[in-house]
Design a protein around this motif. Structure first.
Motif, PDB file in Angstrom:
ATOM      1  N   ARG A  35      39.674  52.197  44.208  1.00  0.00           N
ATOM      2  CA  ARG A  35      38.754  52.844  43.251  1.00  0.00           C
ATOM      3  C   ARG A  35      39.433  53.012  41.895  1.00  0.00           C
ATOM      4  O   ARG A  35      38.831  52.799  40.855  1.00  0.00           O
ATOM      5  N   ARG A  36      40.707  53.399  41.921  1.00  0.00           N
ATOM      6  CA  ARG A  36      41.471  53.577  40.674  1.00  0.00           C
ATOM      7  C   ARG A  36      41.728  52.241  39.968  1.00  0.00           C
ATOM      8  O   ARG A  36      41.654  52.165  38.750  1.00  0.00           O
ATOM      9  N   LEU A  37      42.040  51.205  40.759  1.00  0.00           N
ATOM     10  CA  LEU A  37      42.404  49.912  40.173  1.00  0.00           C
ATOM     11  C   LEU A  37      41.209  49.116  39.660  1.00  0.00           C
ATOM     12  O   LEU A  37      41.252  48.561  38.567  1.00  0.00           O
ATOM     13  N   VAL A  38      40.150  49.022  40.478  1.00  0.00           N
ATOM     14  CA  VAL A  38      39.039  48.131  40.130  1.00  0.00           C
ATOM     15  C   VAL A  38      37.690  48.837  40.092  1.00  0.00           C
ATOM     16  O   VAL A  38      36.656  48.192  39.990  1.00  0.00           O
ATOM     17  N   ASN A  39      37.699  50.163  40.207  1.00  0.00           N
ATOM     18  CA  ASN A  39      36.484  50.973  40.165  1.00  0.00           C
ATOM     19  C   ASN A  39      35.518  50.622  41.302  1.00  0.00           C
ATOM     20  O   ASN A  39      34.310  50.693  41.141  1.00  0.00           O
ATOM     21  N   ALA A  40      36.060  50.218  42.433  1.00  0.00           N
ATOM     22  CA  ALA A  40      35.255  49.928  43.623  1.00  0.00           C
ATOM     23  C   ALA A  40      36.138  50.140  44.849  1.00  0.00           C
ATOM     24  O   ALA A  40      37.336  49.866  44.808  1.00  0.00           O
ATOM     25  N   GLN A  41      35.542  50.627  45.937  1.00  0.00           N
ATOM     26  CA  GLN A  41      36.323  50.888  47.148  1.00  0.00           C
ATOM     27  C   GLN A  41      36.748  49.624  47.868  1.00  0.00           C
ATOM     28  O   GLN A  41      37.791  49.576  48.490  1.00  0.00           O
ATOM     29  N   GLU A  42      35.935  48.595  47.797  1.00  0.00           N
ATOM     30  CA  GLU A  42      36.234  47.351  48.504  1.00  0.00           C
ATOM     31  C   GLU A  42      36.109  46.172  47.548  1.00  0.00           C
ATOM     32  O   GLU A  42      35.396  46.243  46.541  1.00  0.00           O
ATOM     33  N   ASN A  43      36.812  45.098  47.889  1.00  0.00           N
ATOM     34  CA  ASN A  43      36.682  43.872  47.110  1.00  0.00           C
ATOM     35  C   ASN A  43      36.891  42.677  48.014  1.00  0.00           C
ATOM     36  O   ASN A  43      37.381  42.805  49.124  1.00  0.00           O
ATOM     37  N   ILE A  44      36.496  41.531  47.499  1.00  0.00           N
ATOM     38  CA  ILE A  44      36.647  40.265  48.223  1.00  0.00           C
ATOM     39  C   ILE A  44      37.591  39.397  47.408  1.00  0.00           C
ATOM     40  O   ILE A  44      37.356  39.158  46.220  1.00  0.00           O
ATOM     41  N   SER A  45      38.642  38.918  48.039  1.00  0.00           N
ATOM     42  CA  SER A  45      39.586  38.041  47.363  1.00  0.00           C
ATOM     43  C   SER A  45      38.964  36.657  47.186  1.00  0.00           C
ATOM     44  O   SER A  45      38.340  36.130  48.107  1.00  0.00           O
ATOM     45  N   THR A  46      39.140  36.079  46.021  1.00  0.00           N
ATOM     46  CA  THR A  46      38.630  34.731  45.780  1.00  0.00           C
ATOM     47  C   THR A  46      39.768  33.734  45.579  1.00  0.00           C
ATOM     48  O   THR A  46      39.522  32.574  45.265  1.00  0.00           O
ATOM     49  N   THR A  47      40.991  34.171  45.779  1.00  0.00           N
ATOM     50  CA  THR A  47      42.151  33.307  45.586  1.00  0.00           C
ATOM     51  C   THR A  47      42.141  32.181  46.604  1.00  0.00           C
ATOM     52  O   THR A  47      42.091  32.416  47.808  1.00  0.00           O
ATOM     53  N   GLY A  48      42.175  30.973  46.109  1.00  0.00           N
ATOM     54  CA  GLY A  48      42.260  29.804  46.977  1.00  0.00           C
ATOM     55  C   GLY A  48      40.960  29.387  47.636  1.00  0.00           C
ATOM     56  O   GLY A  48      40.976  28.543  48.521  1.00  0.00           O
ATOM     57  N   THR A  49      39.830  29.964  47.238  1.00  0.00           N
ATOM     58  CA  THR A  49      38.567  29.582  47.868  1.00  0.00           C
ATOM     59  C   THR A  49      37.994  28.326  47.221  1.00  0.00           C
ATOM     60  O   THR A  49      38.418  27.911  46.146  1.00  0.00           O
TER      61      THR A  49
END
Length: 168
Positions: free
Chosen positions: A136-150
């Motif tokens: 929440r502090r870093l990206v203003n959201a509790q969860e995220n999806i990594s897109t690295t290497g997709t």
């Protein structure tokens, strides 16, 4: 609508595994030529860390390609993410998706509706709450999806998810 499957690039996964093997080889070299007790400890930590990382990377490649389990499956009603454990994100619980950048990596931040966000925080373990708080502090959201290497760019994936969200 059709189901969309997103995979990791097999070449990027193999390059990451190769990088792990290089660090394992360097750690073994450090073990064979010890300069101090500290270098031996660092070498064993390197072998353990990069050995587990390479196994994890190769396992994900095996699951995605040979078992045909994509990293992300986007349906009409949800996103199914195959990480350490399978996660289902229902579009009915989401307000919006946003591309966020941390360092060199791009993520899709998942902005949940207020009641769902509170429920997820309450259901999380102590460590889970800390991780959600830090996210929440870093990206203003509790969860995220990594897109690295997709196999799809972060911006395209975010646009696709927001489009599916509007249709819901």
């Amino acid at each position: 609508m059709e189901e969309i499957r997103v995979y990791h690039s097999p070449w990027r996964i193999l390059l990451m595994a190769l990088g792990c093997f290089v660090f394992i080889a360097l750690s073994i070299f450090m073990l064979n030529n010890p300069k101090s007790v500290f270098s031996v400890i660092v070498a064993w930590i390197g072998i353990a860390f990069f050995g587990l990382a390479s196994l994890s990377i190769l396992y994900s490649l095996f699951m995605e390609r040979l078992m045909n389990k994509p990293f992300l499956t986007i349906t009409d009603t949800s996103i199914i993410s195959q990480g350490i454990k399978q996660t289902i994100i229902n579009f009915a619980d989401v307000k919006s998706f946003q591309v966020v950048k941390m360092g060199d990596q791009k993520f899709i931040a998942i902005h949940y509706k207020t009641d769902v966000e509170q429920q997820k925080m309450n259901e999380a373990s102590s460590i889970g709450r800390i991780i959600r708080f830090l996210n929440r502090r870093l990206v203003n959201a509790q969860e995220n999806i990594s897109t690295t290497g997709t196999s799809i760019k972060a911006e395209e994936l975010c646009d696709l998810l927001n489009e599916r969200l509007k249709r819901k």
